[in-house]
Structures are given as structure tokens and as C-alpha cells.
Motif scaffolding. Sequence first.
Motif, PDB file in Angstrom:
ATOM      1  N   GLU A 119      14.681   2.382 -10.247  1.00  0.00           N
ATOM      2  CA  GLU A 119      13.526   1.491 -10.287  1.00  0.00           C
ATOM      3  C   GLU A 119      12.256   2.238 -10.671  1.00  0.00           C
ATOM      4  OE1 GLU A 119      12.703  -0.408  -6.544  1.00  0.00           O
ATOM      5  OE2 GLU A 119      12.178   1.466  -5.522  1.00  0.00           O
ATOM      6  N   SER A 120      12.275   3.560 -10.532  1.00  0.00           N
ATOM      7  CA  SER A 120      11.143   4.399 -10.934  1.00  0.00           C
ATOM      8  C   SER A 120      11.240   4.824 -12.396  1.00  0.00           C
ATOM      9  CB  SER A 120      11.061   5.649 -10.046  1.00  0.00           C
ATOM     10  OG  SER A 120      10.966   5.305  -8.690  1.00  0.00           O
ATOM     11  N   GLU A 143      -0.170   6.904  -3.174  1.00  0.00           N
ATOM     12  CA  GLU A 143      -1.110   6.259  -4.092  1.00  0.00           C
ATOM     13  C   GLU A 143      -0.598   6.589  -5.486  1.00  0.00           C
ATOM     14  OE1 GLU A 143      -4.017   4.083  -5.831  1.00  0.00           O
ATOM     15  OE2 GLU A 143      -3.238   5.998  -6.532  1.00  0.00           O
ATOM     16  N   ARG A 144      -0.032   5.601  -6.160  1.00  0.00           N
ATOM     17  CA  ARG A 144       0.740   5.874  -7.365  1.00  0.00           C
ATOM     18  C   ARG A 144      -0.108   6.344  -8.541  1.00  0.00           C
ATOM     19  NH1 ARG A 144       5.653   6.625  -5.160  1.00  0.00           N
ATOM     20  NH2 ARG A 144       6.532   4.712  -4.261  1.00  0.00           N
ATOM     21  N   VAL A 191      10.151  -0.529  -3.443  1.00  0.00           N
ATOM     22  CA  VAL A 191       8.730  -0.202  -3.328  1.00  0.00           C
ATOM     23  C   VAL A 191       7.938  -0.966  -4.388  1.00  0.00           C
ATOM     24  CG1 VAL A 191       9.200   2.073  -2.354  1.00  0.00           C
ATOM     25  CG2 VAL A 191       9.008   1.816  -4.831  1.00  0.00           C
ATOM     26  N   ALA A 192       6.620  -0.964  -4.246  1.00  0.00           N
ATOM     27  CA  ALA A 192       5.771  -1.686  -5.195  1.00  0.00           C
ATOM     28  C   ALA A 192       5.832  -1.072  -6.584  1.00  0.00           C
ATOM     29  CB  ALA A 192       4.328  -1.715  -4.689  1.00  0.00           C
ATOM     30  N   LEU A 193       6.083   0.236  -6.664  1.00  0.00           N
ATOM     31  CA  LEU A 193       6.189   0.908  -7.962  1.00  0.00           C
ATOM     32  C   LEU A 193       7.237   0.251  -8.859  1.00  0.00           C
ATOM     33  CD1 LEU A 193       5.364   3.376  -9.743  1.00  0.00           C
ATOM     34  CD2 LEU A 193       7.211   4.648  -8.598  1.00  0.00           C
ATOM     35  N   SER A 194       8.196  -0.436  -8.261  1.00  0.00           N
ATOM     36  CA  SER A 194       9.243  -1.105  -9.034  1.00  0.00           C
ATOM     37  C   SER A 194       8.697  -2.207  -9.924  1.00  0.00           C
ATOM     38  CB  SER A 194      10.283  -1.695  -8.084  1.00  0.00           C
ATOM     39  OG  SER A 194       9.731  -2.785  -7.343  1.00  0.00           O
ATOM     40  N   GLY A 195       7.505  -2.715  -9.608  1.00  0.00           N
ATOM     41  CA  GLY A 195       6.945  -3.842 -10.345  1.00  0.00           C
ATOM     42  C   GLY A 195       7.350  -5.190  -9.788  1.00  0.00           C
TER      43      GLY A 195
END
Length: 281
Positions: free
Chosen positions: A87-88, A160-161, A249-253
Motif C-alpha cells: 500500500e506504500s 507525519e508523511r 494507514v492513511a498513506l494508502s490513500g
Amino acid sequence: MKFARLGPVGAETPAIMNGGSYYSLAGLTPDLNPNFWSSGGPGRAAAALAAGELPKLDAVSLRIGAPITRPSSVFCVGLNYAAHAAESGSEPPVAPILFQKAANTVVGPNDAVVIPRASTTTDWEVELGVVIGTRASYLNSPSDALSHIAGFVTVNDLSERTFQLEGSGGQWSKGKSCAGFCPTGPYLVTPEEVDPGDLRLRTWVNGEPRQDSTTQDLIFDVATIIHDLSQYLVLEAGDLICTGTPEGVALSGRFPYLKAGDVVEVEVAGLGRQRQEFIQA
């Protein structure tokens, strides 16, 4: 055994848990510090509890602190679940990926977290945390690693991405070391009570499920991580290792990043649940 620290920031009382009650260890040790873990402290605490020598704490109104004092180091392993790597947008690593968080990011499991200034991409990451009990350097094999563990904890490896991925020059620590970005606890569970290879990890944001996986999906297990790190650095008693986060995680979009007013809960089965409210800087 379960160990905790209760009370105001900087004035926590070390405690052992038994049957849902907390018993003060203040007469036995000044704190749950590196010397406690490395000098047989858990055994002495258990003996004192069995002998009825420990006073019971009225814990109802007490803040729960991190179950360890500030470590000398917080080591983290990145992309250690294949689904999270995917997912990253990354391939599964062929060796443990190491980065560090500042040691002062370790806070209580339910402490409020301030969203960093200018942040729009603050993210959650439930993780299994490992606390080192005795110094480990150049271990001969992964089988040697388990004797160096003090216990296991729930960790939220907050990130914090944008700081992590765009302003870091390839090093992740800028996005990992913001104030309060390593809620730890609520308690430490000693190794004889934990199977680190079969633990469920879950996250909720405002009551909605986000992450739900198990440590069976770890690419590198706990023993492999400790052995590998010991070939490059010295692990000291009280050090914390965050072993990676599963997908969701939110980084997945798939989910929005955190904003002021959001509430995150993370849980590792048998190691307890955390709850953080996020507030604006």
C-alpha cells in the motif's frame, strides 16, 4: 507479569499489575528504568507481590504513563508487513529497514497528541513494541535474541508523511520524531506471557476500523530483528524497538489523514489499548 507507571508526567509511580489492581513498586525501585530490567527487577517485584509486601495503589484517577522510562534509543523497522509495503508502493524488503524516532517521543498511551505545525498528513501506525532487558551486541543467532527481551508493549508509531517522505532526503526520522509521536503502553507484559508471532493488531479512528492484522504477517519476526540490529549497533536495557505496522494507514490513500478533534485507538491483543485525542498546535 504486567508493569505500568502511573501518575503525572515526570512523577510516575512504578507499579506491577495483578488481578486488575496496581501495586506500588516505589519501595523496591525508583522507576521502571534500565537498571530495573537488567538487574532482575521483575523477579524481585513478583516475589514482593507474592509476599504481600507491596501497597495497593488507588489508580482510578491516575494518569497512565508509558511503562518504561525514556529509553536511550527508539529503533523502528519499516515496511515489515508485506501488505503495508504494497500500500506504500514499495517492494517487500530483503533485510530489516532501520530508522529511529527521538527518545523523547515516548509518552503515555492516552496522552493527547499535538498535530505538528503546518502538518496536513499526520498518520497512525499500530505496532508491536519490544523493550530490551539486557545489553545485546553481535548476537550469534536469532535464537539468542529472546533472552534479551524485558517485555512487549503496544505502540502507536505516529508519522507525519510529508516530513517523512518529501523533506527528509530519504531519511524518515523527521516525520517520526515530532512531539508525542510514540504513545507507549498502557503496560509492559513480560515474555513468558506473550507469543509475539501470533498477536492481533487493530486501529480505530473516531470509532471506525482502520487496521486489522496479526504478527503472523511480519516479514521479519522479533528474534530476527533483534539479531540483525545487534550486528550494527548496541541495544541497551530499556531501549524500545517498534517492529512495523500492518496495512490500513492513511498513506494508502483510502482514508483521510488526522485532524484536530480526531480520536485514535490502537490495540495489540494482550498488551492493551491506547486512546489519543489529536489537538491543533
